[in-house]
Design an enzyme around this catalytic site. Structure first.
Site, short mmCIF file in Angstrom:
data_model
loop_
_atom_site.label_atom_id
_atom_site.label_comp_id
_atom_site.label_asym_id
_atom_site.label_seq_id
_atom_site.Cartn_x
_atom_site.Cartn_y
_atom_site.Cartn_z
CE1 TYR A 1 0.00 -3.29 -7.06
CE2 TYR A 1 1.81 -2.90 -8.58
CZ TYR A 1 0.51 -3.29 -8.35
OH TYR A 1 -0.28 -3.69 -9.40
CE LYS B 1 -0.69 -7.46 -8.68
NZ LYS B 1 -2.16 -7.67 -8.46
#
Ligand code: NAI
Ligand SMILES: CC(C)=CCC[C@@H](C)[C@H]1CC[C@H]2C3=C(CC[C@]12C)[C@@]1(C)CCC(=O)C[C@@H]1CC3
Length: 345
Positions: free
Chosen positions: A144, A148
């Site tokens: 994740y 990002k």
């Protein structure tokens, strides 16, 4: 006292506007007189002044119809951080953000405000009063976070005064508040399963948590201050409650507020981190046969056992940011908003 700003335009779009942060942002924007287009893969509510466009942000044509005549776009969509679907993170956070930028350029959008994350600089070791100029994590704590980082780079690199397309990234940390689907529900679920008895490490590690309305305030300030001559162009801004708190004090306050016991027994950080890694490996090996989702993932253990708090000095200087809701008030409002998660409910 909150800064008074005169909005330059009253139309905007919120990509991810059905989500936790997105919906709070939409509600505040409507309250400030904006007309809002929400673009999301799901429609979670209805609100006067809001038009819903249901679609996948990887679909440029679908985005273009939602961005028509919209000068300001907030992009706060992402797959849930707890997902282990690497391909989904790549598709939505990286490829999808490229599509969002392309669609904004084609639709003539003037400003793009990305919801990034302060975790883009976090590698699982202490960060104390970290500033925005810390390098991006070379070894991000999970997939994740890795996506990002790429997402933030794409958005900031797309900033072009020549094209009349200005971009800025907001980096919140540990967002919480009413309707949060993550922090409080995961905490309560762990407590109900008897897993919140232990403090990982000595319990002195300081962490930032950010009330959702303060995150919203930071986004709107960024949108309204972003101009060709402003220092915001292509910059990232930490937005937190600016009140670092002991991780375990924060968790205990929420738990006790909801009627659960606070964790008391200490376990060594290295032991718990090692066990979480082992469990994660076992889950990976067994995945073809059985899907195990451990509560204490290496990422959560790292977040629970290290210092990670960030300086908001840049946001204070360039945006006039001051968190409108204090941590104590935020915890009280949050606890109040979850009657169904109380012990015995
Ligand atoms: N919750 C937290 O503690 C933090 C969150 N963030 C960031 O804040 C943003 C918002 O997070 P939350 O509101 O907590 O998440 P959320 O899961 O509540 O909201 C995300 C929204 O994005 C939508 N979405 C996902 N994939 C999509 C796609 N392909 N096309 C269109 N819409 C899609 C979802 O349907 C959902 O409504 C995210 O970018 C997240 O990375 C950053 C720091 C901390
Ligand atoms: C140890 C344990 C089970 C704690 C329960 C609370 C955790 C679920 C949260 C504590 C810190 C939170 C956090 C995030 C998600 C929820 C927690 C792990 C993020 C990973 C969400 C997405 C981000 O961009 C960064 C956040 C950092 C803090």
């Amino acid at each position: 006292m909150a800064t008074r700003i005169r909005p330059s335009s009253k139309r905007c779009a919120v990509i991810g506007g059905s989500g936790f942060l997105g919906r709070h942002l939409v509600e505040r924007l409507v309250g400030r007189g904006y007309t809002v287009s929400v673009f999301d893969i799901r429609q979670a509510y209805e609100l006067p002044g809001v038009t819903f466009h249901q679609g996948d942000l990887c679909d440029k044509q679908a985005l273009l119809s939602a961005l028509k005549d919209v000068p300001i776009v907030f992009h706060c969509a992402s797959p849930a951080p707890g997902s282990d679907d690497r391909a989904l993170f790549q598709r939505v956070n990286i490829d999808g953000t490229r599509t969002v930028i392309q669609a904004c350029l084609e639709a003539g959008v003037q400003k793009l405000i990305l919801t990034s994350s302060a975790s883009v600089v976090f590698e699982g070791t202490d960060i104390k009063n970290g500033k925005e100029d810390l390098p991006y994590a070379k070894k991000p704590i999970d997939y994740y976070t890795a996506t990002k980082i790429q997402q933030e780079k794409l958005v900031l690199e797309a900033c072009s005064k020549e094209k009349g397309f200005l971009t800025v990234a907001i980096r919140p940390h540990g967002i919480f508040g009413p309707r949060d689907p993550q922090l409080v529900p995961i905490l309560v679920d762990s407590a109900r399963r008897g897993k919140m008895k232990f403090i990982i490490g000595d319990g002195s590690n300081l962490v930032d948590f950010t009330y959702v309305e303060n995150v919203v305030h930071g986004h709107i300030l960024a949108a309204e201050h972003l101009k060709a001559e402003s220092p915001l162009c292509a910059q990232a801004y930490h937005i937190t409650n600016d009140e670092p708190v002991r991780f375990w004090d924060f968790m205990s306050q929420v738990l006790v507020g909801l009627g659960y016991s606070a964790p008391r027994l200490h376990l060594p950080y290295a032991l718990v981190y090692g066990l979480s890694l082992l469990l994660w490996l076992i889950a990976l090996v067994l995945r073809p046969l059985v899907h195990i989702k451990p509560t204490f993932t290496p990422m959560r253990v790292a977040l629970a056992g290290t210092h990670h708090f960030y300086s908001c000095a840049r946001a204070k200087q360039d945006l006039g940011y001051r968190p409108p809701v204090s941590l104590q008030e935020a915890i009280a409002r949050t606890v109040e908003s979850y009657p169904h998660l109380r012990q015995g409910a």
